[in-house]
Structure formats: structure tokens, C-alpha cells
Write a protein that holds these residues in place. Structure first.
Motif, mmCIF file in Angstrom:
data_model
loop_
_atom_site.group_PDB
_atom_site.id
_atom_site.type_symbol
_atom_site.label_atom_id
_atom_site.label_comp_id
_atom_site.label_asym_id
_atom_site.label_seq_id
_atom_site.Cartn_x
_atom_site.Cartn_y
_atom_site.Cartn_z
ATOM 1 N N ALA A 50 2.257 9.810 3.433
ATOM 2 C CA ALA A 50 2.490 8.373 3.330
ATOM 3 C C ALA A 50 1.751 7.784 2.129
ATOM 4 C CB ALA A 50 2.059 7.684 4.620
ATOM 5 N N ALA A 51 0.520 8.234 1.893
ATOM 6 C CA ALA A 51 -0.250 7.723 0.757
ATOM 7 C C ALA A 51 0.370 8.139 -0.571
ATOM 8 C CB ALA A 51 -1.689 8.223 0.850
ATOM 9 N N ASN A 52 0.879 9.374 -0.657
ATOM 10 C CA ASN A 52 1.515 9.827 -1.906
ATOM 11 C C ASN A 52 2.790 9.044 -2.192
ATOM 12 O OD1 ASN A 52 -0.499 11.718 -2.261
ATOM 13 N ND2 ASN A 52 0.670 13.408 -1.382
ATOM 14 N N ASP A 53 3.559 8.747 -1.152
ATOM 15 C CA ASP A 53 4.767 7.937 -1.358
ATOM 16 C C ASP A 53 4.413 6.518 -1.786
ATOM 17 O OD1 ASP A 53 6.238 10.142 -0.636
ATOM 18 O OD2 ASP A 53 6.580 9.479 1.434
ATOM 19 N N ALA A 54 3.351 5.958 -1.200
ATOM 20 C CA ALA A 54 2.933 4.602 -1.574
ATOM 21 C C ALA A 54 2.354 4.564 -2.989
ATOM 22 C CB ALA A 54 1.913 4.078 -0.575
ATOM 23 N N SER A 55 1.811 5.690 -3.452
ATOM 24 C CA SER A 55 1.204 5.716 -4.793
ATOM 25 C C SER A 55 2.242 5.573 -5.903
ATOM 26 C CB SER A 55 0.421 7.015 -4.990
ATOM 27 O OG SER A 55 1.306 8.131 -5.060
ATOM 28 N N ARG A 56 3.516 5.781 -5.617
ATOM 29 C CA ARG A 56 4.542 5.580 -6.643
ATOM 30 C C ARG A 56 4.684 4.100 -6.984
ATOM 31 N NH1 ARG A 56 6.701 10.551 -6.933
ATOM 32 N NH2 ARG A 56 6.640 11.857 -5.056
ATOM 33 N N GLU A 57 4.309 3.244 -6.053
ATOM 34 C CA GLU A 57 4.275 1.807 -6.330
ATOM 35 C C GLU A 57 2.881 1.359 -6.742
ATOM 36 O OE1 GLU A 57 5.143 -2.408 -3.973
ATOM 37 O OE2 GLU A 57 5.881 -0.509 -3.163
ATOM 38 N N HIS A 58 1.853 2.023 -6.221
ATOM 39 C CA HIS A 58 0.458 1.684 -6.532
ATOM 40 C C HIS A 58 -0.277 2.974 -6.925
ATOM 41 C CE1 HIS A 58 1.230 -2.191 -4.524
ATOM 42 N NE2 HIS A 58 1.776 -1.472 -3.558
ATOM 43 N N PRO A 59 -0.265 3.355 -8.179
ATOM 44 C CA PRO A 59 -0.993 4.570 -8.588
ATOM 45 C C PRO A 59 -2.465 4.452 -8.211
ATOM 46 C CG PRO A 59 0.413 3.789 -10.360
ATOM 47 C CD PRO A 59 0.416 2.714 -9.312
ATOM 48 N N ARG A 276 10.346 0.348 9.633
ATOM 49 C CA ARG A 276 9.919 0.965 8.383
ATOM 50 C C ARG A 276 8.984 2.144 8.600
ATOM 51 N NH1 ARG A 276 7.538 -3.866 5.019
ATOM 52 N NH2 ARG A 276 6.645 -4.379 7.056
ATOM 53 N N GLU A 277 8.952 3.017 7.584
ATOM 54 C CA GLU A 277 8.055 4.160 7.609
ATOM 55 C C GLU A 277 6.628 3.717 7.292
ATOM 56 O OE1 GLU A 277 8.935 7.121 8.498
ATOM 57 O OE2 GLU A 277 11.096 6.750 8.623
ATOM 58 N N THR A 278 5.673 4.602 7.594
ATOM 59 C CA THR A 278 4.263 4.274 7.348
ATOM 60 C C THR A 278 3.993 4.072 5.862
ATOM 61 O OG1 THR A 278 3.666 5.602 9.283
ATOM 62 C CG2 THR A 278 1.895 5.014 7.775
ATOM 63 N N SER A 279 4.662 4.837 5.004
ATOM 64 C CA SER A 279 4.444 4.691 3.561
ATOM 65 C C SER A 279 4.829 3.298 3.082
ATOM 66 C CB SER A 279 5.244 5.751 2.808
ATOM 67 O OG SER A 279 6.631 5.639 3.112
ATOM 68 N N GLU A 280 5.898 2.733 3.622
ATOM 69 C CA GLU A 280 6.295 1.379 3.241
ATOM 70 C C GLU A 280 5.288 0.350 3.735
ATOM 71 O OE1 GLU A 280 10.553 0.526 3.881
ATOM 72 O OE2 GLU A 280 10.725 2.607 4.541
ATOM 73 N N LEU A 281 4.723 0.578 4.925
ATOM 74 C CA LEU A 281 3.718 -0.349 5.448
ATOM 75 C C LEU A 281 2.456 -0.316 4.589
ATOM 76 C CD1 LEU A 281 4.094 0.485 9.263
ATOM 77 C CD2 LEU A 281 5.212 -1.345 7.981
ATOM 78 N N ILE A 282 2.026 0.886 4.201
ATOM 79 C CA ILE A 282 0.835 1.003 3.364
ATOM 80 C C ILE A 282 1.078 0.364 2.001
ATOM 81 C CG2 ILE A 282 -0.663 2.653 2.173
ATOM 82 C CD1 ILE A 282 -1.329 2.347 5.077
ATOM 83 N N ALA A 283 2.263 0.597 1.433
ATOM 84 C CA ALA A 283 2.572 0.003 0.134
ATOM 85 C C ALA A 283 2.529 -1.522 0.204
ATOM 86 C CB ALA A 283 3.945 0.484 -0.339
ATOM 87 N N GLU A 284 3.007 -2.096 1.298
ATOM 88 C CA GLU A 284 2.949 -3.553 1.440
ATOM 89 C C GLU A 284 1.509 -4.049 1.525
ATOM 90 O OE1 GLU A 284 3.994 -6.955 4.764
ATOM 91 O OE2 GLU A 284 5.254 -5.173 4.662
ATOM 92 N N GLU A 285 0.670 -3.346 2.273
ATOM 93 C CA GLU A 285 -0.717 -3.783 2.410
ATOM 94 C C GLU A 285 -1.489 -3.653 1.092
ATOM 95 O OE1 GLU A 285 -2.285 -5.347 4.627
ATOM 96 O OE2 GLU A 285 -0.648 -5.382 6.065
ATOM 97 N N LEU A 286 -1.102 -2.714 0.249
ATOM 98 C CA LEU A 286 -1.802 -2.543 -1.029
ATOM 99 C C LEU A 286 -1.374 -3.584 -2.058
ATOM 100 C CD1 LEU A 286 -1.799 1.353 -1.406
ATOM 101 C CD2 LEU A 286 -3.598 -0.127 -0.502
ATOM 102 N N ARG A 287 -0.358 -4.374 -1.754
ATOM 103 C CA ARG A 287 0.073 -5.405 -2.706
ATOM 104 C C ARG A 287 -0.890 -6.577 -2.757
ATOM 105 N NH1 ARG A 287 5.715 -5.171 -0.084
ATOM 106 N NH2 ARG A 287 6.598 -3.267 -1.015
ATOM 107 N N ARG A 288 -1.640 -6.769 -1.701
ATOM 108 C CA ARG A 288 -2.584 -7.887 -1.669
ATOM 109 C C ARG A 288 -3.939 -7.371 -1.216
ATOM 110 N NH1 ARG A 288 -1.152 -12.368 2.547
ATOM 111 N NH2 ARG A 288 -3.289 -12.915 2.002
ATOM 112 N N LEU A 289 -4.983 -7.830 -1.890
ATOM 113 C CA LEU A 289 -6.339 -7.404 -1.568
ATOM 114 C C LEU A 289 -7.214 -8.573 -1.131
ATOM 115 C CD1 LEU A 289 -6.904 -4.884 -4.517
ATOM 116 C CD2 LEU A 289 -6.270 -4.371 -2.157
#
Length: 385
Positions: A50-59, A276-289
Motif C-alpha cells: 500500500a505504501a509503495n502504491d501511494a508513493s507514486r503520488e507522494h514520493p 477504496r483500497e488501503t493505498s488510496e486511503l494512505i495517499a489521501e491522508e498524505l495530501r494534507r499534513l
């Protein structure tokens, strides 16, 4: 590229990352944050994927912390750090380091992670399972700007929300809240298209799903209306109804894929509400800090604010039964008192007769004869009166 380091240190891991970056032809890191995943061997594969898939949006640089304290005293006394470094296509768009900490080192994970953080970059810590009771007070959570938990993996998912409310610190969030982003967006858009005064709401979904409770609490805090909680077979949230004077606004999703939005005076529309998959959820949470104030308000609202019609009817029936018992007891009490009154009156007559009998003992008759005649005469006079 994959590099294995056994019984290593943080400095050797940093050096190996630099060598791998140069070998790949990258002069700069080009990553925006450090994602720390605290997990175990059983959940490590899914979490890293999930983290590797999310890293394509957030390296990002992903650090997976796997603690192996050991079962035997000898294993617990051993202190060793093993590392597995993944770069290139094996690590998505960033770098991945799997840290296996053995023995006493497992209790000091922050001392290993700190030298591996990207300089001048935010830190996010994610617990896929077994999150601490107070994420902000955890040694790893204290160094992060955002802390991500998942209440659905707890033994009591709904009870976990109370713990999240008690320990909330700005920067905390939960994937149970992230899962209802689509529902919140659709409901807000529906009210924007047709402004109406909402008088009540109904949320339907699985009994053990904390996202259902969070959606109901969000409606309670934003609309200030009573919200009913209805249990269904799922999957997840199945329906939300907003009651207005003009009619009900219904967002229904029975299959977990497509939803149907029904509004008064408008044709039904199909909307995308796929789970949604876990990778999509993580990617959304990484959009805002920054802290999520709306989540803080919702999770701090007691779950008891949600009403359940079945429980309300049961409570009313119990109350009526108790009231009926009270009336019966009050009616029966005077009858017991009146029964005792005539029983006490005859008992006093012989006592007075016996008390006056010794006064006539001056006659030269036997005491036995006087005692027998006197009570009989006294009793006869009293019964006539």
C-alpha cells in the motif's frame, strides 16, 4: 535493486542508500516526506504494498519497523538490527527500508529511525494494526507531524473511537474517517444543489464498522439534528437518509460499488462510491499534513448521541412495565393494613380481664374459680357494646 544488511547500524544503512542512489543515476533524493510504518511480519507485506502504491503520488522514504523482542530470555538479551533496502522499481517512486529489530533494541526503535529520516521533510507514522492507546505519546509518534491509525483492525472497533477521542492530539487521524470522504462529499453536494432544512437523518451500515458511527457523528455535529443508527448486513455503509419538509434525500449503496442519489423533484442518479483500497486511503491522508479539525470534532462527540429505534422502544416498554408494577403495589398496600385491625382487638380483652381479676381475690373462694368466671363476664359485656 535489493540490498540485505545483517547486524548493521543506521550509518551503514544511510551509506547503502547513498550508494544505491548514485548507482541509479539520481543526484538528489527528490522525496517529499518520510513514512514510518510500525507493523509485524504478518502485516508487513500488505502495508508495504500500500505504501509503495501511494508513493507514486507522494514520493517518500518508507521505513518499515518490525519489532522482534524474542520469546526466550536469551533471544530478548540479544540486540541486533537487520535491514532490507529496496530502491528503484521494487520501491515504487521512493526508497524503502525494512528494519527488523531484535531483542532489547525493539524497545528503542526511535534511536534507529531518527538518523534515517529525510532532512527538512515532514514525518508521518502509520500503524496498520495494534496502534498504541496514545499515538502522540508513543516514542515514534512523538517525532511525527501526522499519526495514522485504523480503528477497524481493533478487537472492538466502535469502542476504539472512544479511545481515539480521549487521546486525540492535533495531527491524529484514522482510516475509518478517511473511508467516508466520498459519502461526505456526495451529501454536501446534494444539499448544495437543493438547499433544504434537514430535520433528521438515518445512517445504515454494519454493526462493527466504525465508519458508520463516524458518519453519523459528523451529521450530528454539522447539521445539529437527531441521527438514527440502523444496523444492516453491509458491506460497510449501505444508506444515508436526510429528512426534509419537501421529501427525503437518499444516498443508497447496497453493493459497495455504485450508489444511487435520490432527491425530491429530480430523477435518480448513479454516483461512484466504490470501497477504496488501503493505498488510496494512505495517499489521501498524505495530501494534507495539517490537523483535521472536523475529524477532531466528530470523534469527540459521544457515540451515545446516535439513536437506535429498537432500543428506544424497549426502553419505553420497560418504563411502562415498571409504572404498572408501582400502581399495583400502591393499590394492594391498604388491603393488608385493614386485615390486621380486627385481629388485634380481641387480643386486648383477655388482658384487661386478667388485670382486674386479682382485685376480687379477697373473697374466700378458690383463686381458680374466680379466674375462670371473671374473664367470661367481662368479655360478654364488651361484645355487646
Amino acid at each position: 535493486m535489493k540490498i540485505d544488511l545483517t547486524d548493521t547500524t543506521s550509518s551503514k544503512i544511510n551509506a547503502a542508500l547513498m550508494d544505491a542512489r548514485r548507482a541509479g543515476g539520481a543526484g538528489a533524493a527528490g522525496m517529499v516526506l518520510t513514512l514510518v510504518i510500525v507493523t509485524d511480519e504478518g502485516s508487513a507485506y500488505d502495508a508495504l504494498k500500500a505504501a509503495n502504491d501511494a508513493s507514486r503520488e507522494h514520493p517518500s522514504r518508507t521505513l518499515a519497523v518490525i519489532k522482534r523482542a524474542g520469546r526466550s530470555p536469551r533471544a530478548r538479551a540479544e540486540t541486533r538490527l537487520d535491514a532490507e533496502i529496496l530502491v528503484g522499481s521494487d520501491a515504487g517512486s521512493g526508497e524503502t527500508v525494512v528494519l527488523r529489530m531484535h531483542g532489547e533494541l525493539a524497545a528503542h526503535a526511535q534511536s534507529v529511525v531518527l538518523p534515517l529520516l529525510l532532512p527538512d521533510a515532514p514525518v508521518v507514522v502509520w500503524w496498520p494494526e495494534n496502534s498504541p492507546a496514545h499515538p502522540a505519546q508513543d516514542p515514534l509518534g512523538s517525532i511525527a507531524q501526522r499519526r495514522i491509525t485504523d480503528a477497524v483492525t481493533a478487537e472492538s472497533p466502535v469502542g476504539q473511537l472512544a479511545q481515539r477521542a480521549q487521546s486525540y492530539t492535533p495531527g491524529d487521524t484514522d482510516l475509518a474517517w478517511t473511508r467516508i470522504t466520498g459519502w461526505r462529499s456526495m451529501l454536501a453536494a446534494a444539499l448544495d444543489q437543493r438547499p433544504a432544512k434537514v430535520t433528521a437523518a438515518v445512517v445504515e451500515g454494519e454493526s462493527y464498522n466504525p465508519s458508520v458511527e463516524l458518519l453519523g457523528l459528523w451529521l450530528t455535529t454539522r447539521l445539529h439534528v437527531p441521527v438514527e443508527r440502523v444496523v444492516t448486513g453491509g458491506p460497510g455503509i449501505t444508506s444515508v437518509t436526510l429528512r426534509t419538509k419537501d421529501g427525503d434525500i437518499i444516498l443508497d449503496r447496497p453493493d459497495g460499488l455504485m450508489g444511487t442519489l435520490s432527491m425530491p423533484g429530480a430523477p435518480d442518479r448513479q454516483v461512484a462510491l466504490k470501497r477504496r483500497e488501503t493505498s488510496e486511503l494512505i495517499a489521501e491522508e498524505l495530501r494534507r499534513l495539517d490537523p483535521d479539525d472536523i475529524y477532531a470534532t466528530s470523534v469527540r462527540t459521544p457515540v451515545e448521541r446516535l439513536r437506535e429505534p429498537a432500543n428506544a422502544e424497549t426502553a419505553a416498554a420497560d418504563k411502562a412495565a415498571k409504572a404498572a408494577k408501582t400502581v399495583e403495589a400502591a393499590t394492594a398496600a391498604p388491603a393488608r393494613v385493614t386485615v390486621k385491625v380486627p385481629a388485634e382487638a380481641p387480643a386486648k380483652a383477655p388482658a384487661k380481664a386478667v388485670a382486674k381479676a386479682p382485685a376480687k381475690a379477697a373473697a374466700k373462694k378458690t383463686a381458680t374459680g374466680v379466674a375462670k368466671k371473671a374473664p367470661a363476664k367481662r368479655a360478654t359485656k364488651r361484645s355487646g357494646a
